[in-house]
Structures are given as structure tokens and as C-alpha cells.
Design a protein around this motif. Structure first.
Motif, PDB file in Angstrom:
ATOM      1  N   PHE A  88      47.490 -12.615  20.743  1.00 12.64           N
ATOM      2  CA  PHE A  88      46.612 -13.281  19.093  1.00 12.64           C
ATOM      3  C   PHE A  88      46.279 -13.968  20.578  1.00 12.64           C
ATOM      4  CE2 PHE A  88      47.471 -16.821  16.803  1.00 12.64           C
ATOM      5  CZ  PHE A  88      46.720 -15.921  16.151  1.00 12.64           C
ATOM      6  N   LEU A  89      46.109 -14.825  21.245  1.00 15.15           N
ATOM      7  CA  LEU A  89      45.176 -15.928  22.231  1.00 15.15           C
ATOM      8  C   LEU A  89      44.384 -14.997  22.750  1.00 15.15           C
ATOM      9  CD1 LEU A  89      48.357 -17.886  23.255  1.00 15.15           C
ATOM     10  CD2 LEU A  89      46.032 -18.153  20.937  1.00 15.15           C
ATOM     11  N   GLY A  90      44.192 -13.722  23.274  1.00 18.83           N
ATOM     12  CA  GLY A  90      43.165 -12.927  24.186  1.00 18.83           C
ATOM     13  C   GLY A  90      42.625 -12.227  22.927  1.00 18.83           C
ATOM     14  N   SER A  91      41.807 -10.565  23.150  1.00 18.39           N
ATOM     15  CA  SER A  91      40.575 -10.216  22.900  1.00 18.39           C
ATOM     16  C   SER A  91      41.704  -9.097  21.294  1.00 18.39           C
ATOM     17  CB  SER A  91      40.035  -9.064  23.347  1.00 18.39           C
ATOM     18  OG  SER A  91      41.163  -8.478  24.593  1.00 18.39           O
ATOM     19  N   ARG A  92      42.341  -8.721  21.555  1.00 19.98           N
ATOM     20  CA  ARG A  92      43.422  -8.108  20.420  1.00 19.98           C
ATOM     21  C   ARG A  92      43.230  -8.513  18.869  1.00 19.98           C
ATOM     22  NH1 ARG A  92      44.638  -3.231  19.326  1.00 19.98           N
ATOM     23  NH2 ARG A  92      46.627  -3.186  17.740  1.00 19.98           N
ATOM     24  N   PHE A  93      43.248  -9.730  18.656  1.00 15.44           N
ATOM     25  CA  PHE A  93      43.063 -10.941  17.818  1.00 15.44           C
ATOM     26  C   PHE A  93      41.457 -10.413  17.266  1.00 15.44           C
ATOM     27  CE2 PHE A  93      41.128 -14.208  14.527  1.00 15.44           C
ATOM     28  CZ  PHE A  93      42.689 -13.892  13.816  1.00 15.44           C
ATOM     29  N   PRO A  94      40.575 -10.796  17.945  1.00 16.02           N
ATOM     30  CA  PRO A  94      38.821 -10.270  17.004  1.00 16.02           C
ATOM     31  C   PRO A  94      38.717  -8.445  16.829  1.00 16.02           C
ATOM     32  CG  PRO A  94      39.053 -11.866  19.062  1.00 16.02           C
ATOM     33  CD  PRO A  94      40.255 -11.458  18.989  1.00 16.02           C
ATOM     34  N   ARG A  95      39.721  -7.490  17.743  1.00 13.67           N
ATOM     35  CA  ARG A  95      39.750  -6.030  17.424  1.00 13.67           C
ATOM     36  C   ARG A  95      39.711  -6.176  16.344  1.00 13.67           C
ATOM     37  NH1 ARG A  95      40.369  -6.019  22.884  1.00 13.67           N
ATOM     38  NH2 ARG A  95      43.017  -4.521  22.227  1.00 13.67           N
ATOM     39  N   VAL A  96      41.160  -6.254  15.802  1.00 14.11           N
ATOM     40  CA  VAL A  96      41.947  -6.172  14.726  1.00 14.11           C
ATOM     41  C   VAL A  96      41.553  -6.964  13.364  1.00 14.11           C
ATOM     42  CG1 VAL A  96      43.960  -5.357  13.748  1.00 14.11           C
ATOM     43  CG2 VAL A  96      43.976  -5.629  16.316  1.00 14.11           C
ATOM     44  N   ALA A  97      42.296  -8.315  13.543  1.00 14.40           N
ATOM     45  CA  ALA A  97      41.574  -9.116  12.308  1.00 14.40           C
ATOM     46  C   ALA A  97      40.516  -9.498  11.402  1.00 14.40           C
ATOM     47  CB  ALA A  97      42.341 -10.262  12.823  1.00 14.40           C
ATOM     48  N   SER A  98      39.286  -9.532  13.364  1.00 12.97           N
ATOM     49  CA  SER A  98      37.821 -10.483  12.883  1.00 12.97           C
ATOM     50  C   SER A  98      37.885  -9.038  12.224  1.00 12.97           C
ATOM     51  CB  SER A  98      37.455 -10.065  14.130  1.00 12.97           C
ATOM     52  OG  SER A  98      37.611 -11.719  14.510  1.00 12.97           O
ATOM     53  N   ARG A  99      37.939  -7.979  11.944  1.00  7.47           N
ATOM     54  CA  ARG A  99      37.606  -6.260  11.358  1.00  7.47           C
ATOM     55  C   ARG A  99      37.470  -6.397  10.516  1.00  7.47           C
ATOM     56  NH1 ARG A  99      37.457  -0.862  10.648  1.00  7.47           N
ATOM     57  NH2 ARG A  99      36.342  -0.060  11.310  1.00  7.47           N
ATOM     58  N   HIS A 100      38.544  -6.525  10.180  1.00  9.40           N
ATOM     59  CA  HIS A 100      38.992  -5.883   8.597  1.00  9.40           C
ATOM     60  C   HIS A 100      38.955  -7.142   7.773  1.00  9.40           C
ATOM     61  CE1 HIS A 100      41.418  -2.851   9.140  1.00  9.40           C
ATOM     62  NE2 HIS A 100      42.043  -2.856  10.096  1.00  9.40           N
ATOM     63  N   MET A 101      38.340  -8.474   8.310  1.00 14.42           N
ATOM     64  CA  MET A 101      38.234  -9.896   7.789  1.00 14.42           C
ATOM     65  C   MET A 101      36.146  -9.557   7.433  1.00 14.42           C
ATOM     66  SD  MET A 101      39.123 -12.442   6.718  1.00 14.42           S
ATOM     67  CE  MET A 101      38.131 -14.430   5.317  1.00 14.42           C
ATOM     68  N   ASP A 102      35.667  -9.003   8.052  1.00 10.21           N
ATOM     69  CA  ASP A 102      34.430  -8.530   7.843  1.00 10.21           C
ATOM     70  C   ASP A 102      34.330  -7.944   6.803  1.00 10.21           C
ATOM     71  OD1 ASP A 102      33.333 -10.283   9.934  1.00 10.21           O
ATOM     72  OD2 ASP A 102      32.755  -8.803  11.435  1.00 10.21           O
ATOM     73  N   LYS A 103      34.971  -6.595   6.652  1.00 10.12           N
ATOM     74  CA  LYS A 103      35.420  -6.300   5.481  1.00 10.12           C
ATOM     75  C   LYS A 103      35.432  -6.461   4.553  1.00 10.12           C
ATOM     76  CE  LYS A 103      36.900  -1.901   6.539  1.00 10.12           C
ATOM     77  NZ  LYS A 103      37.840  -0.486   6.769  1.00 10.12           N
ATOM     78  N   ILE A 104      36.892  -7.446   4.266  1.00  5.97           N
ATOM     79  CA  ILE A 104      36.514  -8.464   3.143  1.00  5.97           C
ATOM     80  C   ILE A 104      36.182  -9.570   2.584  1.00  5.97           C
ATOM     81  CG2 ILE A 104      38.741 -10.128   2.145  1.00  5.97           C
ATOM     82  CD1 ILE A 104      40.426  -9.127   4.536  1.00  5.97           C
ATOM     83  N   VAL A 105      35.203  -9.375   3.353  1.00  9.95           N
ATOM     84  CA  VAL A 105      33.771 -10.946   3.197  1.00  9.95           C
ATOM     85  C   VAL A 105      33.130  -9.449   2.548  1.00  9.95           C
ATOM     86  CG1 VAL A 105      32.327 -12.320   3.825  1.00  9.95           C
ATOM     87  CG2 VAL A 105      34.854 -12.633   4.135  1.00  9.95           C
ATOM     88  N   VAL A 106      32.551  -8.637   2.775  1.00 11.75           N
ATOM     89  CA  VAL A 106      31.281  -7.832   2.990  1.00 11.75           C
ATOM     90  C   VAL A 106      31.996  -7.267   1.004  1.00 11.75           C
ATOM     91  CG1 VAL A 106      30.237  -5.614   2.858  1.00 11.75           C
ATOM     92  CG2 VAL A 106      30.214  -7.543   5.054  1.00 11.75           C
TER      93      VAL A 106
END
Length: 290
Positions: free
Chosen positions: A235-253
Motif C-alpha cells: 500500500f505504501l509502495g507502487s501497488r496503490f497507484p496501479r490499482v486505486a489511482s487508475r480506478h479513481m481516475d475512471k470514477i472522476v471521468v
């Protein structure tokens, strides 16, 4: 008002035809009287009979003309009333549609705002954890941070349950014209619920690790390194951006595009193509991975 108009028109029609019938009856009586003795030309009876025939002809022609006039007026009045009812119904439907659109926009904006608040709170927690990543994790610190993460996980679970209840066809196919790297070839992956579920389940895996590891951390008074907690470390490494951030971008769009979509615009299904990621459009809110 419409009933009064129809009633008045009916009375005028009856009165007109009554007068015509009365005139016709008088003319017929005169004609019968004049023709009874076969009058010769240039006599009173002859002239009376001729006048009565003319009056009867005028009455018949006038009757047909009056009937045609009343029929036309009645048809025109009914057509105007029908158009007025249609216009009234159209305005009423437009008002209802506008009210529904306002309520839908409020729901989407509220959902977008609450989602950003929860996501930013998750990023804030992640940054606080990264600041102490070199320290040993005591049970007090573990409980403190995980309680915060549990709140965030429950919020995304709530969003996932809430979004299917939003009655808005703008959410059916909202990614038209957006960066194609946000698209997924599977239709079910284009839903808000799917993206919310992905984030919620990702956070839930960290919480399940907490449930399993808490006793171990509690039994070590000096604490344990965060690196011993694999899910939390990821969660503190690169896994969070790869999973959560991508889907968060989609939600915002999805939410941003839906709110800005003109009324009564039904999107066509997009042709999904895999392309290299492109930068989001300038007018689309950008969510950083944090």
C-alpha cells in the motif's frame, strides 16, 4: 372554460337552425297556400309561390353553409384545444425533466465530492505511514492507522452500494471521447460500481491482514517493522497507484462527463481500442496517485 365554450357554441348552433327551420316552415306554408289553386302569372298567389320557393332555396343553401361553418369552427376549436393540451403537457414534462436533471446533477456532484474527500483522506493516511516507514510498528500505532483505513474502506463500500441506485442514463456509457487508456474491453468494467469495488476490495485486503497480524504485533512490545506486513507495505509502495489511482481516475471521468453532458443526449456505444496512455483533457479533474 372549454366546457362553457362548447356549450355556448351548441346553443348558437341550435338557435341558428331553429330560425332557419322556422323560416322554411313559413315559406313552405306560403308555397302550399299559393300553389293550391294553380295561380296564373302576374297574380298575387303566383308571386307569393315564387318568393316562397326562393326563400326555401336560400334556407337550404344557408343551412348547408351554416352546417359547414359550424363543423369547421368546431373542428378548428377542437384542434386548438388539442394543441393547447399538448403544449401544456410538453411544458409539464419539461419541468419534470428539468427537476429530475437537477436532482440527478446534485446526486452526481455530491457523490463526486464525497469520493474525492475519501480518496484524499486515504492518500493522507498513506503519506503519514510513509513518513514512519522506517520505524517499528507498535500495536498502538497499528490500531490508530488501521482504524482510519477501515473508515475509508467502509466509505468506498458505501459508494459502491449507492451508485447503482442512481437513476441516470448518463452513467450507462459515460466514457465516450475520454482517454482510451481508461476504457476496459469488458462492458461490466465500465460501471462506477466496478471501480468502487476494486478500490474497496484493495483496501479490504490490507484490513484482513490487520485482523490476522494484530495479535502478532500486540505480542511484540517493541513493535515490528512495517516491511513485515506485506499488504501494508505494498500500500505504501507502487501497488496503490496501479490499482486505486487508475480506478479513481475512471470514477472522476465518469462523474465529471455525466454532469457536463447536455440534456437528452443519449451516447452511442464507443469503439474500444487499445492505445498508449494520453494526458487527460484540460477540463477534466486530475486525481494524483499521492
Amino acid at each position: 372554460m372549454r366546457e362553457d365554450s362548447s356549450h355556448g357554441s351548441g346553443k348558437a348552433r341550435l338557435l341558428t337552425f331553429g330560425v332557419l327551420l322556422l323560416v322554411a316552415a313559413v315559406a313552405a306554408a306560403v308555397l302550399s297556400w299559393a300553389a293550391s289553386s294553380r295561380p296564373a302569372g302576374n297574380t298575387l298567389r303566383y308571386e307569393a309561390a315564387k318568393t316562397a320557393l326562393q326563400i326555401l332555396a336560400v334556407v337550404v343553401i344557408g343551412g348547408f353553409a351554416t352546417l359547414a361553418t359550424f363543423t369547421y369552427q368546431s373542428t378548428r376549436t377542437q384542434e386548438m384545444q388539442r394543441l393547447a393540451r399538448q403544449e401544456e403537457r410538453r411544458h409539464r414534462l419539461e419541468d419534470l425533466a428539468a427537476d429530475k436533471r437537477d436532482r440527478q446533477d446534485d446526486a452526481l456532484r455530491t457523490l463526486l465530492q464525497d469520493t474525492l474527500v475519501s480518496y484524499n483522506a486515504t492518500k493522507k493516511l498513506r503519506r503519514k505511514l510513509r513518513a514512519v516507514i522506517e520505524e517499528r510498528f507498535t500495536i498502538e500505532a497499528y490500531d490508530k492507522y488501521m482504524f482510519e483505513l477501515i473508515d475509508r474502506q467502509l466509505e468506498f463500500e458505501q459508494f459502491a452500494r449507492l451508485c447503482p441506485l442512481i437513476d441516470d442514463n448518463r452513467l450507462q456509457n459515460p466514457l465516450i471521447g475520454e482517454p482510451t487508456h481508461l476504457l476496459d474491453p469488458r462492458p461490466e468494467c465500465e460501471s462506477l460500481e466496478y471501480s468502487y469495488r476494486k478500490i474497496e476490495r484493495y483496501l479490504n485486503r490490507i484490513i484482513r491482514e490487520y485482523e490476522k497480524s494484530r495479535a502478532k504485533v500486540a505480542s511484540t512490545p517493541a513493535g515490528i517493522p512495517i516491511s513485515n506486513l506485506s499488504k501494508l507495505s505494498a500500500f505504501l509502495g507502487s501497488r496503490f497507484p496501479r490499482v486505486a489511482s487508475r480506478h479513481m481516475d475512471k470514477i472522476v471521468v465518469i462523474l465529471h462527463t455525466a454532469v457536463l453532458q447536455p440534456p437528452h443526449l443519449t451516447p452511442e456505444p464507443p469503439t474500444v481500442r487499445r492505445e498508449r496512455p494520453r494526458q487527460p483533457r484540460p477540463d477534466t479533474p486530475v486525481v494524483s496517485s499521492g
